[in-house]
Scaffold this motif. Structure first.
Motif, PDB file in Angstrom:
ATOM      1  N   ASP A   1       0.977  -1.717  -0.115  1.00 38.95           N
ATOM      2  CA  ASP A   1      -0.543   0.256   0.083  1.00 38.95           C
ATOM      3  C   ASP A   1       1.006   1.311  -0.127  1.00 38.95           C
ATOM      4  OD1 ASP A   1      -2.226   1.483   0.122  1.00 38.95           O
ATOM      5  OD2 ASP A   1      -2.648   1.820   2.035  1.00 38.95           O
ATOM      6  N   ILE A   2       1.893   1.100  -0.960  1.00 38.85           N
ATOM      7  CA  ILE A   2       2.769   1.937  -0.828  1.00 38.85           C
ATOM      8  C   ILE A   2       1.767   3.099  -1.584  1.00 38.85           C
ATOM      9  CG2 ILE A   2       5.115   3.179  -1.088  1.00 38.85           C
ATOM     10  CD1 ILE A   2       5.623   0.917  -1.754  1.00 38.85           C
ATOM     11  N   GLU A   3       1.458   4.624  -1.037  1.00 44.10           N
ATOM     12  CA  GLU A   3       1.111   6.099  -1.316  1.00 44.10           C
ATOM     13  C   GLU A   3       2.701   6.446  -2.948  1.00 44.10           C
ATOM     14  OE1 GLU A   3       0.385   8.974   1.195  1.00 44.10           O
ATOM     15  OE2 GLU A   3      -0.449   7.783   2.120  1.00 44.10           O
ATOM     16  N   LEU A   4       1.824   6.931  -3.548  1.00 41.82           N
ATOM     17  CA  LEU A   4       2.995   6.751  -4.764  1.00 41.82           C
ATOM     18  C   LEU A   4       3.550   5.597  -5.240  1.00 41.82           C
ATOM     19  CD1 LEU A   4       3.740  10.726  -4.074  1.00 41.82           C
ATOM     20  CD2 LEU A   4       2.117  10.455  -5.390  1.00 41.82           C
ATOM     21  N   ARG A   5       2.513   4.923  -5.895  1.00 41.41           N
ATOM     22  CA  ARG A   5       3.446   3.619  -6.468  1.00 41.41           C
ATOM     23  C   ARG A   5       4.582   3.636  -7.430  1.00 41.41           C
ATOM     24  NH1 ARG A   5      -1.456   0.576  -6.434  1.00 41.41           N
ATOM     25  NH2 ARG A   5      -0.844  -0.099  -7.799  1.00 41.41           N
ATOM     26  N   PRO A   6       5.485   3.487  -6.979  1.00 44.55           N
ATOM     27  CA  PRO A   6       6.303   3.465  -8.540  1.00 44.55           C
ATOM     28  C   PRO A   6       6.704   1.818  -8.886  1.00 44.55           C
ATOM     29  CG  PRO A   6       8.174   3.020  -6.497  1.00 44.55           C
ATOM     30  CD  PRO A   6       6.327   3.675  -6.073  1.00 44.55           C
ATOM     31  N   ASP A   7       5.113   2.077 -10.004  1.00 43.10           N
ATOM     32  CA  ASP A   7       4.878   1.250 -10.813  1.00 43.10           C
ATOM     33  C   ASP A   7       4.272   1.591 -11.964  1.00 43.10           C
ATOM     34  OD1 ASP A   7       2.479   1.467  -9.948  1.00 43.10           O
ATOM     35  OD2 ASP A   7       2.165  -0.216  -8.839  1.00 43.10           O
ATOM     36  N   THR A   8       4.223   2.417 -12.018  1.00 43.78           N
ATOM     37  CA  THR A   8       3.015   3.441 -13.357  1.00 43.78           C
ATOM     38  C   THR A   8       4.259   4.002 -14.219  1.00 43.78           C
ATOM     39  OG1 THR A   8       2.015   3.422 -11.633  1.00 43.78           O
ATOM     40  CG2 THR A   8       1.933   4.519 -13.958  1.00 43.78           C
ATOM     41  N   ILE A   9       4.265   3.207 -15.643  1.00 37.61           N
ATOM     42  CA  ILE A   9       4.792   3.799 -16.672  1.00 37.61           C
ATOM     43  C   ILE A   9       4.599   5.387 -16.648  1.00 37.61           C
ATOM     44  CG2 ILE A   9       5.737   3.351 -19.188  1.00 37.61           C
ATOM     45  CD1 ILE A   9       5.910   0.538 -17.725  1.00 37.61           C
ATOM     46  N   GLY A  10       5.904   5.844 -16.481  1.00 39.31           N
ATOM     47  CA  GLY A  10       5.339   7.325 -16.466  1.00 39.31           C
ATOM     48  C   GLY A  10       5.740   8.342 -15.600  1.00 39.31           C
ATOM     49  N   THR A  11       5.973   7.205 -14.438  1.00 41.69           N
ATOM     50  CA  THR A  11       6.346   7.996 -13.245  1.00 41.69           C
ATOM     51  C   THR A  11       7.980   8.080 -13.485  1.00 41.69           C
ATOM     52  OG1 THR A  11       4.152   6.952 -12.203  1.00 41.69           O
ATOM     53  CG2 THR A  11       6.068   7.695 -11.134  1.00 41.69           C
ATOM     54  N   ASN A  12       8.648   9.268 -13.058  1.00 43.65           N
ATOM     55  CA  ASN A  12      10.093   9.583 -12.594  1.00 43.65           C
ATOM     56  C   ASN A  12      10.238   9.002 -11.147  1.00 43.65           C
ATOM     57  OD1 ASN A  12      12.501  11.244 -11.753  1.00 43.65           O
ATOM     58  ND2 ASN A  12      12.016  11.667 -13.954  1.00 43.65           N
ATOM     59  N   TYR A  13      10.633   8.003 -10.737  1.00 41.97           N
ATOM     60  CA  TYR A  13      11.701   6.892 -10.286  1.00 41.97           C
ATOM     61  C   TYR A  13      12.530   7.534  -8.934  1.00 41.97           C
ATOM     62  CZ  TYR A  13      12.814   3.459  -7.044  1.00 41.97           C
ATOM     63  OH  TYR A  13      13.020   2.307  -6.085  1.00 41.97           O
ATOM     64  N   LEU A  14      13.321   8.540  -9.370  1.00 38.23           N
ATOM     65  CA  LEU A  14      13.993   9.344  -8.457  1.00 38.23           C
ATOM     66  C   LEU A  14      12.545  10.539  -8.195  1.00 38.23           C
ATOM     67  CD1 LEU A  14      16.622  10.586  -8.363  1.00 38.23           C
ATOM     68  CD2 LEU A  14      16.835  11.705  -9.606  1.00 38.23           C
ATOM     69  N   THR A  15      11.969  11.044  -8.782  1.00 39.72           N
ATOM     70  CA  THR A  15      11.765  12.314  -8.321  1.00 39.72           C
ATOM     71  C   THR A  15      10.496  11.374  -6.588  1.00 39.72           C
ATOM     72  OG1 THR A  15      10.924  13.236  -9.725  1.00 39.72           O
ATOM     73  CG2 THR A  15       9.702  14.068  -8.256  1.00 39.72           C
ATOM     74  N   ILE A  16      10.318  10.241  -7.182  1.00 39.54           N
ATOM     75  CA  ILE A  16       9.474   9.684  -5.984  1.00 39.54           C
ATOM     76  C   ILE A  16      11.020   9.457  -4.932  1.00 39.54           C
ATOM     77  CG2 ILE A  16       7.960   7.566  -5.271  1.00 39.54           C
ATOM     78  CD1 ILE A  16       7.004   7.814  -8.321  1.00 39.54           C
ATOM     79  N   THR A  17      11.274   8.960  -4.862  1.00 36.62           N
ATOM     80  CA  THR A  17      12.386   8.492  -4.252  1.00 36.62           C
ATOM     81  C   THR A  17      12.892   9.639  -3.799  1.00 36.62           C
ATOM     82  OG1 THR A  17      12.966   6.671  -5.542  1.00 36.62           O
ATOM     83  CG2 THR A  17      14.801   6.651  -3.752  1.00 36.62           C
ATOM     84  N   ARG A  18      12.652  10.772  -4.354  1.00 36.99           N
ATOM     85  CA  ARG A  18      13.483  11.841  -2.836  1.00 36.99           C
ATOM     86  C   ARG A  18      12.386  12.733  -2.661  1.00 36.99           C
ATOM     87  NH1 ARG A  18      16.451  15.225  -8.393  1.00 36.99           N
ATOM     88  NH2 ARG A  18      18.945  14.672  -7.971  1.00 36.99           N
ATOM     89  N   GLN A  19      11.379  12.051  -2.679  1.00 39.25           N
ATOM     90  CA  GLN A  19      10.142  13.086  -1.755  1.00 39.25           C
ATOM     91  C   GLN A  19      10.203  12.335  -0.620  1.00 39.25           C
ATOM     92  OE1 GLN A  19       6.332  12.969  -3.997  1.00 39.25           O
ATOM     93  NE2 GLN A  19       7.174  14.390  -5.872  1.00 39.25           N
ATOM     94  N   ALA A  20      10.796  11.237  -0.772  1.00 39.39           N
ATOM     95  CA  ALA A  20      10.345  10.438   0.994  1.00 39.39           C
ATOM     96  C   ALA A  20      11.545  10.848   1.805  1.00 39.39           C
ATOM     97  CB  ALA A  20      10.305   8.783   0.761  1.00 39.39           C
ATOM     98  N   LYS A  21      11.811  10.877   3.068  1.00 37.01           N
ATOM     99  CA  LYS A  21      12.542  12.317   3.892  1.00 37.01           C
ATOM    100  C   LYS A  21      12.950  11.022   4.353  1.00 37.01           C
ATOM    101  CE  LYS A  21      10.513  15.966   2.525  1.00 37.01           C
ATOM    102  NZ  LYS A  21      11.825  17.466   1.225  1.00 37.01           N
ATOM    103  N   THR A  22      12.226   9.928   4.430  1.00 42.10           N
ATOM    104  CA  THR A  22      13.847   8.800   4.904  1.00 42.10           C
ATOM    105  C   THR A  22      15.261   8.684   4.782  1.00 42.10           C
ATOM    106  OG1 THR A  22      13.513   7.094   4.122  1.00 42.10           O
ATOM    107  CG2 THR A  22      11.674   7.366   5.704  1.00 42.10           C
TER     108      THR A  22
ATOM    109  N   GLN B   1      17.257   9.060   0.771  1.00 44.88           N
ATOM    110  CA  GLN B   1      18.047   9.682   0.809  1.00 44.88           C
ATOM    111  C   GLN B   1      19.296   9.329  -0.363  1.00 44.88           C
ATOM    112  OE1 GLN B   1      16.989  13.085   0.114  1.00 44.88           O
ATOM    113  NE2 GLN B   1      15.235  12.661   0.778  1.00 44.88           N
ATOM    114  N   THR B   2      19.552   8.012   0.269  1.00 44.92           N
ATOM    115  CA  THR B   2      20.803   7.162   0.356  1.00 44.92           C
ATOM    116  C   THR B   2      19.855   6.835  -1.160  1.00 44.92           C
ATOM    117  OG1 THR B   2      22.221   7.193   2.285  1.00 44.92           O
ATOM    118  CG2 THR B   2      22.615   5.693   0.855  1.00 44.92           C
ATOM    119  N   ALA B   3      19.297   6.066  -1.488  1.00 43.01           N
ATOM    120  CA  ALA B   3      19.103   5.884  -2.765  1.00 43.01           C
ATOM    121  C   ALA B   3      19.088   6.684  -3.891  1.00 43.01           C
ATOM    122  CB  ALA B   3      17.808   4.721  -2.322  1.00 43.01           C
ATOM    123  N   ALA B   4      18.120   7.699  -3.556  1.00 46.92           N
ATOM    124  CA  ALA B   4      18.193   8.572  -4.544  1.00 46.92           C
ATOM    125  C   ALA B   4      19.695   9.174  -4.704  1.00 46.92           C
ATOM    126  CB  ALA B   4      17.188   9.986  -3.447  1.00 46.92           C
TER     127      ALA B   4
END
Length: 361
Positions: A45-66, A70-73
């Motif tokens: 149940d991940i919000e803004l699930r990064p599984d949709t074609i066209g979603t920017n994975y880097l942007t979603i990863t950066r939005q998480a504040k953990t 941030q290390t992954a981004a």
């Protein structure tokens, strides 16, 4: 079958893998996700699930504040900008009812001059759990080593001291058998103390001398030959050595390695004068060091047994020792990323060889 049919099978095959997998363009936009990636987002149940074609994975990863996100981004960003070709990162991903760990791996690749990034998340929970158990086991081994060092050795020293005292004060009142019994008891206590000390040293190989530095093996050998000078003179040993390399390692442990091997060669020389040769050979990305003697040799059936703790091929009356020296040598070599073995035949001498990684040139 035409040439494109195998390529058409790839998406279906990737969907069978238990790995969360996606392909990004050079800006971080998701172009493809496999079934495991999609199901993971749905199941958690991940919000803004990064599984949709066209979603920017880097942007979603950066939005998480953990800190993990941030290390992954940061690593993914370096891949996208071309600063690095590969990024790997282990991280926890716990849910209320399960503790899990994952390995993120991002790598760039090109196709028709277009740059892409493959991102995969591997579930390493089983490996991580095993690693933690191994670490806990090592911690218990260290606790045992402390007990062996302090709580076992002291009583043995006391036993030996009182036996010696008994011998000095009452030797005139004891018959020959009684004095002999005392000597047997003292010898047994001293051998047990030596075995405990050897086991303590063996258990600490991984935890003592943590740092690796540049080590000149010729200087190490010179120090060992100096320490063994009296023994070499007494036995009339002839020791020759080729030029030895400089490697990355722990100088104290490598010195112990050479000393154990040379002491072994001197001790098991048989009736003849010891002759020992030391050689070094570069083989691609590693050095192979060999210590050869012309001593009593080893039956090939015992080639692995000699590297086991407390495994002796001879009685204490024949040769002294605790049976831990070669086990210690192999563990030191393994800690340095190498392997160790012996080539030998009875009465024809032995060659103990080990490898050490060659420093980057």
């Amino acid at each position: 079958m035409n040439g494109r049919e195998p390529e058409a099978l790839i998406p279906a095959a990737v969907d069978t893998l238990p790995i969360n997998f996606a392909i990004l363009d050079d800006e971080g936009t998701i172009l493809y996700t496999n079934r495991a990636w999609q199901e993971f987002g749905e199941a958690n149940d991940i919000e803004l699930r990064p599984d949709t074609i066209g979603t920017n994975y880097l942007t979603i990863t950066r939005q998480a504040k953990t800190e993990t996100a941030q290390t992954a981004a940061a690593g993914l960003s370096e891949i996208l900008t071309g600063e690095r070709e590969l990024f790997e990162f282990e991280y926890p991903c716990h849910s209320p009812d399960k503790r899990r760990w994952f390995l993120m791996r991002a790598a760039s690749f090109t196709n028709s001059d277009q740059r892409y990034v493959a991102v995969a998340h591997f579930d390493i929970t089983d490996r991580y759990t095993y690693q933690r158990r191994l670490e806990e086991s090592n911690e218990r081994l260290q606790q045992f080593a402390y007990v062996a060092s302090h709580d076992l050795q002291e009583p043995l020293r006391m036993v030996t001291s009182y036996l010696r005292l008994l011998e000095r004060q009452y030797s005139d009142d004891l018959d020959e058998d009684a004095n002999e019994f005392i000597e047997f008891a003292v010898d047994g206590a001293e051998r047990m103390e030596a075995m405990i000390e050897g086991l303590l040293t063996y258990s600490r190989i991984e935890t003592q001398g943590q740092s690796f530095d540049s080590v000149d093996l010729e200087a190490v050998l010179d120090d060992v030959l100096t320490d063994l000078g009296i023994r070499i003179d007494e036995t009339g040993a002839e020791i020759t050595a080729e030029s030895l390399p400089t490697v990355s390692g722990n100088a104290s442990q490598l010195r112990q390695l050479f000393q154990n091997l040379l002491e072994n060669a001197l001790q098991y020389s048989g009736e003849q004068k010891p002759r020992v040769s030391i050689s070094a050979m570069r083989n691609e990305d590693e050095w192979m060091i060999s210590v050869s003697d012309e001593g009593i040799g080893i039956d090939q059936e015992d080639a692995d047994r000699v590297f086991e703790v407390f495994q002796r091929l001879h009685t204490h009356e024949e040769y002294e020792g605790t049976g831990i020296g070669l086990a210690l040598c192999r563990r030191i070599v393994k800690r340095h990323g190498g392997e160790m073995w012996v080539d030998s035949e009875p009465e024809e001498g032995s060659t103990f060889s080990f490898t050490l990684p060659a420093p980057d040139t």
